[in-house]
Design a protein around this motif. Structure first.
Motif, PDB file in Angstrom:
ATOM      1  N   GLN A   1       1.373   2.696   0.760  1.00  0.00           N
ATOM      2  CA  GLN A   1       0.133   2.284   0.102  1.00  0.00           C
ATOM      3  C   GLN A   1       0.396   1.150  -0.876  1.00  0.00           C
ATOM      4  N   GLY A   2      -0.446   0.139  -0.805  1.00  0.00           N
ATOM      5  CA  GLY A   2      -0.441  -0.907  -1.823  1.00  0.00           C
ATOM      6  C   GLY A   2       0.892  -1.606  -1.992  1.00  0.00           C
ATOM      7  N   GLN A   3       1.642  -1.725  -0.889  1.00  0.00           N
ATOM      8  CA  GLN A   3       2.923  -2.417  -1.015  1.00  0.00           C
ATOM      9  C   GLN A   3       2.694  -3.895  -1.222  1.00  0.00           C
ATOM     10  N   GLY A   4       3.785  -4.584  -1.480  1.00  0.00           N
ATOM     11  CA  GLY A   4       3.694  -5.947  -1.976  1.00  0.00           C
ATOM     12  C   GLY A   4       3.050  -6.995  -1.107  1.00  0.00           C
ATOM     13  N   THR A   5       3.399  -7.073   0.186  1.00  0.00           N
ATOM     14  CA  THR A   5       2.920  -8.195   0.973  1.00  0.00           C
ATOM     15  C   THR A   5       2.478  -7.741   2.353  1.00  0.00           C
TER      16      THR A   5
ATOM     17  N   ILE B   1      -8.215  -7.820   4.660  1.00  0.00           N
ATOM     18  CA  ILE B   1      -9.413  -8.570   4.260  1.00  0.00           C
ATOM     19  C   ILE B   1      -9.102  -9.406   3.042  1.00  0.00           C
ATOM     20  N   ASP B   2      -9.855 -10.484   2.922  1.00  0.00           N
ATOM     21  CA  ASP B   2      -9.640 -11.468   1.871  1.00  0.00           C
ATOM     22  C   ASP B   2     -10.911 -11.540   1.024  1.00  0.00           C
TER      23      ASP B   2
ATOM     24  N   HIS C   1      -6.440  -3.424   3.852  1.00  0.00           N
ATOM     25  CA  HIS C   1      -5.407  -3.986   2.989  1.00  0.00           C
ATOM     26  C   HIS C   1      -5.948  -5.305   2.454  1.00  0.00           C
ATOM     27  N   VAL C   2      -6.002  -5.402   1.146  1.00  0.00           N
ATOM     28  CA  VAL C   2      -6.717  -6.482   0.476  1.00  0.00           C
ATOM     29  C   VAL C   2      -5.718  -7.565   0.077  1.00  0.00           C
ATOM     30  N   THR C   3      -6.010  -8.805   0.488  1.00  0.00           N
ATOM     31  CA  THR C   3      -5.089  -9.908   0.217  1.00  0.00           C
ATOM     32  C   THR C   3      -5.770 -10.984  -0.613  1.00  0.00           C
ATOM     33  N   GLU C   4      -4.968 -11.983  -0.955  1.00  0.00           N
ATOM     34  CA  GLU C   4      -5.502 -13.162  -1.638  1.00  0.00           C
ATOM     35  C   GLU C   4      -5.459 -14.328  -0.665  1.00  0.00           C
ATOM     36  N   PRO C   5      -6.390 -15.262  -0.783  1.00  0.00           N
ATOM     37  CA  PRO C   5      -6.407 -16.373   0.177  1.00  0.00           C
ATOM     38  C   PRO C   5      -5.142 -17.218   0.050  1.00  0.00           C
ATOM     39  N   GLY C   6      -4.601 -17.622   1.203  1.00  0.00           N
ATOM     40  CA  GLY C   6      -3.413 -18.469   1.202  1.00  0.00           C
ATOM     41  C   GLY C   6      -2.174 -17.768   0.685  1.00  0.00           C
ATOM     42  N   SER C   7      -2.239 -16.445   0.601  1.00  0.00           N
ATOM     43  CA  SER C   7      -1.113 -15.694   0.059  1.00  0.00           C
ATOM     44  C   SER C   7      -0.898 -14.471   0.931  1.00  0.00           C
TER      45      SER C   7
ATOM     46  N   VAL D   1      -5.497  -1.339  -1.694  1.00  0.00           N
ATOM     47  CA  VAL D   1      -5.909  -0.687  -0.452  1.00  0.00           C
ATOM     48  C   VAL D   1      -7.261  -0.035  -0.728  1.00  0.00           C
ATOM     49  N   TRP D   2      -8.265  -0.441   0.047  1.00  0.00           N
ATOM     50  CA  TRP D   2      -9.627   0.056  -0.166  1.00  0.00           C
ATOM     51  C   TRP D   2     -10.014   0.979   0.985  1.00  0.00           C
ATOM     52  N   PRO D   3     -10.542   2.172   0.674  1.00  0.00           N
ATOM     53  CA  PRO D   3     -10.936   3.087   1.754  1.00  0.00           C
ATOM     54  C   PRO D   3     -12.254   2.681   2.407  1.00  0.00           C
TER      55      PRO D   3
END
Lengths: 383, 383
Positions: A8-12, A23-24, A364-370, A376-378
């Motif tokens: 859960q919620g790991q780095g990359t 999702i971004d 799994h929630v990311t940042e754009p270009g990253s 982690v959103w249910p």
């Protein structure tokens, strides 16, 4: 590790076990901003349909973190959103008597939950429930699914049955489902105007018969974006626009750069004799939805990008079994198959965001270009 | 009420909120008995694929309640079955280095977990893990997906890489995926014999090079049922046969009476002008799988039966949106549309049991010829 064996919620994006759904939120926020600006210009309220994202976290991006008016496709969504403070909800699937006890339970919690119907028998059942439940009457504008035609006298029979029994005629609801098959700007604008005209005609028929019918609700992601005049309409429902997908890009409502949701899969093998790259993302990861098969450009099970989101030239997911995906160059293209060793992660841009998201319990929630995974959103599941 | 708002384990099929998934263990048991008798006659072991049912309760019907040899499509399945005592598991999706830590963790719990691979690079990664993990080499018999051809010298390169690095050559695994497109008994028998011949040829090549290769694993539900000689084969994998579905009925592996799993939905409206009955079971309830579209008889999204399981004549689920199904008479049929008032519950017999079941978190368990719900069984989800 969570109950499914995922960290859960790991780095990359290199860390969670594949397949998973990324999702971004920055792209989601941009997509929301674009629709909101359009609807503000037309003077109507957005009542977002949460059936695509099924996530209170994604919905929090819609209304600056506070609860706004929403549309739901299941009572499970209504209950989950009620739990976090949403109080203005439309359940946009025709009501059946057995579900009224859950509707009443939500209303007793202070939720202004309105239901949908298109028959006298449903109106009688609602009236029999005897708790002043507000109903929207479904109006058909294009023969796509349910609803009564705006000039059908049964519209007034339904309203009378509601009122006589102590229920409330909240207004009318129209969904231009055929707009998903529209081809080009002119057809989309015509579908949006047809949807508006039918809704307003039905509302005016109700008002002429003495009903308030304050709500005139229209919406689909294509018509929401292509409407140029919504005179007489009070609210627009749309849901897919938060993520978009290849079907929407094929219609011309967005570009592939606007797609906020992708499936991350890993290369598990190669068949150079066939020009195939195999992945661990099959239809369980993407769904069986092949909406673009009916469009001008068939995108297979999806376009393929690298983890940074850059598309590989003409690389498609061309086939799927349960836990295997097949990537290959688009038929007729001269592009070269990229060299993707076993273990390489790729993103699949899906045909239909609603169907693909439904295969998962979380984002799994990311940042754009990253590649950073920030949360982690249910997702809400079931009915 | 459970977390999704469903009443748990209520009395009859009239009680749970629709849509939900009903299974009949007596039919499952009959389906298992039929395949087991066939395989006993051929002298091979059944290593059931649990990817269809994803349920330890359904699997308990396979091996008289005790743990038997199984095949899994995800490590989540392997972990869930390990939790209830299963110790002989094949993970039948090509392994990637990142997943080896979960494989090793399962093996350290005493699970004899074997992995699948078809390249030297995967073999080298497995050997580098250095914990004596047994591997099955995937062999291709029909160009359907992955695997090495049985006469390809890379087969021996893979085996040598495994052994040199301290991993174990457990044997070979073949899946005749093209058998799902077979038409008629002769094609099915030919597919089964081709699958057997490829598997045995590859195993003999490994043995000629000095490897034990004790396991010769074949299987798909069609070839498992239609094989007439499995000389040289040690085990058969099949999964779909526990429930069967309309694709299998279309191939001729079963009849519609053998289908053990149905989707229960409720009528929510009518469009007499179009000959439509609308339900609250859309593609979220059935999946988007339309496997019969490629068969001689296209069954739409499924056949329709009443709650007792009796089919309505020529009534199909012809279309689906997310939470709406459309029922109509089969094109060309003169059958009359049945009179099904709002609130009537019907069963949908699905195209593809694996895909439909994947839409749900649980089964409602019934008795044959009865509406009694005797239990609610959870499904394993995720990866």
């Amino acid at each position: 590790m969570n109950e499914w064996g995922w960290p859960q919620g790991q780095g990359t994006l290199d860390d969670p076990y594949t397949p998973f759904l990324a999702i971004d939120p920055a792209t989601v926020t941009a997509n929301i901003g674009r629709l909101r600006a359009h609807l503000d210009g037309l003077g109507v309220t957005l009542r977002a349909h949460v059936k695509t994202a099924k996530s209170v976290d994604v919905a929090a991006l819609l209304y600056d973190g506070g609860p706004g008016p929403i549309t739901v496709s299941t009572l499970a969504e209504a209950e989950a959103f009620a739990d976090v403070g949403y109080r203005d909800i439309v359940y946009a699937v025709g009501i059946v008597p057995q579900k009224l006890r859950r509707v009443t339970a939500l209303r007793q919690r202070g939720v202004d939950l309105a239901v949908l119907l298109d028959s006298v028998e449903q109106a009688a059942a609602l009236a029999a429930e005897g708790t002043g439940i507000p109903a929207l009457i479904e109006v058909d504008c294009d023969g796509h699914r349910g609803g009564v035609r705006p000039d059908d006298p049964v519209l007034l029979d339904i309203a009378r049955t509601l009122v006589d029994g102590g229920a409330i005629v909240r207004g009318v609801l129209v969904h231009a489902g055929e707009s998903y098959h529209a081809d080009g700007v002119e057809e989309l604008r015509a579908a949006a105007e047809n949807e508006r005209r039918c809704a307003v005609q039905a509302a005016e028929a109700l008002r002429a018969a003495g009903h308030d019918a304050p709500v005139v609700s229209v919406g689909s992601t294509p018509t929401a974006h292509f409407a140029t005049d919504l005179t007489g309409v009070t609210e627009v429902r749309a849901g897919n626009f938060v993520f978009f997908d290849l079907v929407m890009a094929g219609i011309g409502v967005c570009s592939t750069a606007d797609l906020a949701m992708t499936v991350v899969t890993t290369v598990i093998g190669h068949r150079p004799d066939k020009g195939w790259i195999l992945t661990d993302g099959g239809w369980m990861a993407t769904s069986r939805d092949r909406g673009t098969a009916r469009q001008r450009v068939d995108q297979g099970y999806g376009l393929v990008a690298d983890l940074d989101g850059d598309l590989y030239e003409d690389l498609l997911m061309v086939d799927a079994s349960q836990e295997h995906g097949v990537l290959a160059i688009r038929p007729g293209s001269t592009a070269a198959l990229p060299d993707l060793p076993v273990g390489t992660r790729v993103r699949i841009l899906p045909n239909h965001a609603c169907a693909t998201a439904a295969q998962y319990d979380r984002y799994h929630v990311t940042e754009p270009g990253s590649r950073t995974v920030t949360a982690v959103w249910p997702r809400i599941r079931g009915w």
